[in-house]
Design a protein around this motif. Sequence first.
Motif, PDB file in Angstrom:
ATOM      1  N   PRO A  65     -14.188 102.507 -31.433  1.00  0.00           N
ATOM      2  CA  PRO A  65     -12.798 102.649 -30.743  1.00  0.00           C
ATOM      3  C   PRO A  65     -11.693 101.999 -31.499  1.00  0.00           C
ATOM      4  CG  PRO A  65     -14.387 101.869 -29.391  1.00  0.00           C
ATOM      5  CD  PRO A  65     -15.325 101.863 -30.820  1.00  0.00           C
ATOM      6  N   GLU A  66     -11.892 101.029 -32.330  1.00  0.00           N
ATOM      7  CA  GLU A  66     -10.784 100.389 -33.021  1.00  0.00           C
ATOM      8  C   GLU A  66     -10.144 101.217 -33.922  1.00  0.00           C
ATOM      9  OE1 GLU A  66     -14.314  98.413 -34.792  1.00  0.00           O
ATOM     10  OE2 GLU A  66     -13.627  99.231 -32.677  1.00  0.00           O
ATOM     11  N   LEU A  67     -10.994 102.239 -34.409  1.00  0.00           N
ATOM     12  CA  LEU A  67     -10.536 103.105 -35.622  1.00  0.00           C
ATOM     13  C   LEU A  67      -9.138 103.750 -35.611  1.00  0.00           C
ATOM     14  CD1 LEU A  67     -10.931 104.399 -38.324  1.00  0.00           C
ATOM     15  CD2 LEU A  67     -12.269 106.457 -36.870  1.00  0.00           C
ATOM     16  N   PHE A  68      -8.961 104.258 -34.104  1.00  0.00           N
ATOM     17  CA  PHE A  68      -7.925 104.969 -33.874  1.00  0.00           C
ATOM     18  C   PHE A  68      -6.550 104.244 -33.258  1.00  0.00           C
ATOM     19  CE2 PHE A  68     -11.168 108.096 -33.767  1.00  0.00           C
ATOM     20  CZ  PHE A  68     -10.790 108.907 -35.004  1.00  0.00           C
ATOM     21  N   LYS A  69      -6.580 102.840 -33.263  1.00  0.00           N
ATOM     22  CA  LYS A  69      -5.661 102.140 -32.782  1.00  0.00           C
ATOM     23  C   LYS A  69      -4.619 101.676 -33.469  1.00  0.00           C
ATOM     24  CE  LYS A  69      -8.610  99.832 -29.023  1.00  0.00           C
ATOM     25  NZ  LYS A  69      -9.008  98.652 -28.721  1.00  0.00           N
ATOM     26  N   GLN A  70      -4.828 102.115 -34.737  1.00  0.00           N
ATOM     27  CA  GLN A  70      -3.704 101.744 -35.732  1.00  0.00           C
ATOM     28  C   GLN A  70      -3.154 103.303 -36.333  1.00  0.00           C
ATOM     29  OE1 GLN A  70      -5.337 100.259 -39.745  1.00  0.00           O
ATOM     30  NE2 GLN A  70      -7.325 100.873 -38.927  1.00  0.00           N
ATOM     31  N   SER A  71      -2.259 103.127 -36.927  1.00  0.00           N
ATOM     32  CA  SER A  71      -1.419 104.554 -37.472  1.00  0.00           C
ATOM     33  C   SER A  71      -2.248 105.215 -38.494  1.00  0.00           C
ATOM     34  CB  SER A  71       0.050 104.373 -37.937  1.00  0.00           C
ATOM     35  OG  SER A  71       0.140 103.410 -38.984  1.00  0.00           O
ATOM     36  N   SER A  75      -3.484 109.726 -30.580  1.00  0.00           N
ATOM     37  CA  SER A  75      -3.332 108.813 -31.222  1.00  0.00           C
ATOM     38  C   SER A  75      -1.923 108.732 -32.102  1.00  0.00           C
ATOM     39  CB  SER A  75      -4.282 108.034 -32.048  1.00  0.00           C
ATOM     40  OG  SER A  75      -5.504 107.526 -31.309  1.00  0.00           O
ATOM     41  N   GLY A  76      -1.520 109.953 -32.230  1.00  0.00           N
ATOM     42  CA  GLY A  76      -0.310 110.331 -32.900  1.00  0.00           C
ATOM     43  C   GLY A  76      -0.406 110.338 -34.505  1.00  0.00           C
ATOM     44  N   TRP A  77      -1.667 110.746 -34.907  1.00  0.00           N
ATOM     45  CA  TRP A  77      -2.159 110.875 -36.250  1.00  0.00           C
ATOM     46  C   TRP A  77      -1.868 112.093 -36.780  1.00  0.00           C
ATOM     47  CZ3 TRP A  77      -7.214 108.122 -38.538  1.00  0.00           C
ATOM     48  CH2 TRP A  77      -7.245 106.609 -37.902  1.00  0.00           C
ATOM     49  N   ILE A  78      -1.363 112.076 -38.166  1.00  0.00           N
ATOM     50  CA  ILE A  78      -1.380 113.567 -38.864  1.00  0.00           C
ATOM     51  C   ILE A  78      -2.681 113.911 -39.119  1.00  0.00           C
ATOM     52  CG2 ILE A  78      -0.863 114.560 -41.049  1.00  0.00           C
ATOM     53  CD1 ILE A  78       1.415 112.579 -41.258  1.00  0.00           C
ATOM     54  N   THR A  79      -3.027 115.219 -38.942  1.00  0.00           N
ATOM     55  CA  THR A  79      -4.451 115.707 -38.968  1.00  0.00           C
ATOM     56  C   THR A  79      -4.410 116.727 -40.340  1.00  0.00           C
ATOM     57  OG1 THR A  79      -4.075 117.323 -37.399  1.00  0.00           O
ATOM     58  CG2 THR A  79      -5.505 115.171 -36.681  1.00  0.00           C
ATOM     59  N   SER A  80      -5.268 116.829 -41.113  1.00  0.00           N
ATOM     60  CA  SER A  80      -5.370 117.465 -42.367  1.00  0.00           C
ATOM     61  C   SER A  80      -6.988 118.076 -42.504  1.00  0.00           C
ATOM     62  CB  SER A  80      -5.177 116.631 -43.512  1.00  0.00           C
ATOM     63  OG  SER A  80      -5.536 117.205 -44.979  1.00  0.00           O
ATOM     64  N   PHE A  81      -6.822 119.380 -42.906  1.00  0.00           N
ATOM     65  CA  PHE A  81      -8.170 120.246 -42.956  1.00  0.00           C
ATOM     66  C   PHE A  81      -8.203 120.836 -44.406  1.00  0.00           C
ATOM     67  CE2 PHE A  81     -10.611 123.905 -40.855  1.00  0.00           C
ATOM     68  CZ  PHE A  81     -11.755 123.500 -41.276  1.00  0.00           C
ATOM     69  N   ASP A  82      -9.128 120.532 -45.032  1.00  0.00           N
ATOM     70  CA  ASP A  82      -9.561 121.245 -46.338  1.00  0.00           C
ATOM     71  C   ASP A  82     -10.588 122.047 -46.213  1.00  0.00           C
ATOM     72  OD1 ASP A  82      -9.999 122.346 -48.845  1.00  0.00           O
ATOM     73  OD2 ASP A  82     -10.112 120.559 -49.917  1.00  0.00           O
ATOM     74  N   SER A  98       2.542 111.769 -36.614  1.00  0.00           N
ATOM     75  CA  SER A  98       2.446 113.185 -36.309  1.00  0.00           C
ATOM     76  C   SER A  98       3.830 113.858 -36.001  1.00  0.00           C
ATOM     77  CB  SER A  98       1.689 113.417 -35.264  1.00  0.00           C
ATOM     78  OG  SER A  98       1.488 114.669 -34.758  1.00  0.00           O
ATOM     79  N   ASN A  99       4.644 113.135 -35.287  1.00  0.00           N
ATOM     80  CA  ASN A  99       6.047 113.466 -34.837  1.00  0.00           C
ATOM     81  C   ASN A  99       6.859 113.628 -35.849  1.00  0.00           C
ATOM     82  OD1 ASN A  99       4.816 113.856 -32.154  1.00  0.00           O
ATOM     83  ND2 ASN A  99       5.321 112.051 -31.665  1.00  0.00           N
TER      84      ASN A  99
END
Length: 331
Positions: free
Chosen positions: A127-133, A162-169, A278-279
């Motif tokens: 759970p703590e993984l996504f608490k930071q940017s 969580s407002g992260w940027i998501t990247s897909f290769d 993300s924004n």
Amino acid sequence: MMSDTTQVVCFGEALVDMLSNRIGDSESGGPETFTKYAGGAPANAAVAVAKLGGKAAFVGALGQDQFGHFLQQNLADAGVDIQHIVTTDKAKTALAFVSLDEHGERTFEFYRPPAADLCFRPEDFRPELFKQSGILHICSNSLTEMAIAQTTAYGVQQASKSGWITSFDVNLRHNLWPEGKADANRVNHLAQQCQIIKMSTEELDYLAQGHKDYLTQLLQHKPELILITDGARPVQWYTKADQGQLSPPKVAMVDATAAGDAFIGGLLSCLSAKPMHSNTLTEWLSGHELEDDLYFACCCGAHAASIKGAFSSLPDPDSLQPFLNQGANHA
């Protein structure tokens, strides 16, 4: 890079590449032998970020075996955060036997499935993984079976919330799929949920399946940047508002292993060094830094292609400098 850089979290498979000593069909030099190298596309990307000075973590499952221990040690030695790795006795760590032709291009023989990386489940994300940017990076090899595909989708959803940027290769390896070819619908569905998409021209042809407006349609969903690589030829880039291309440095290719991972890892390392989430991705895409950062990524890919192996071929700032100098006037 600064100590408060955004963390790049790479999720998916880490595996051992067993590289052949032979080049092409030559049988000179005695029996064919294989040397083990740490690899796996998401793991390579994490190491690429870490070696460039970024803050990188690898998330996935490894077997409780000598190859799993080997991978954890190699990731840690490269500066990658491994605290989110889970180990399992339900399956062994995946292997990939890699042969090279006379041009350095690869063919793969995978020992997967079964494999430990396919055993990762949504509840294994701490759970703590996504608490930071952060920035979440994934590849299509974690889509080959339904359970791991659902886990990957869950990770993307949590990162987006969580407002992260998501990247897909995209990184298609058809022989890893049960049917012997990738499920284009499954890959495209996940691509629609991520902001940065990287694929090769061959992967574009496969996923588009004759639809000339494929990229336009993809950009109508969440993707904001699509990158099309084509070996030593120019990289094509597309945003919702613009498009362009740039040529990578010229190198004598030794081994294409990890070149694409070095490229995307280089780009993600640039993004992680900026005050970005993300924004604010759109602002970067419309600014003057986009092509500079893409060229940096191209130099990382060229560096990897000029050296044998995966982790071992990924650049650090000093080894990358000659490549950057070669294209100082690329703009």
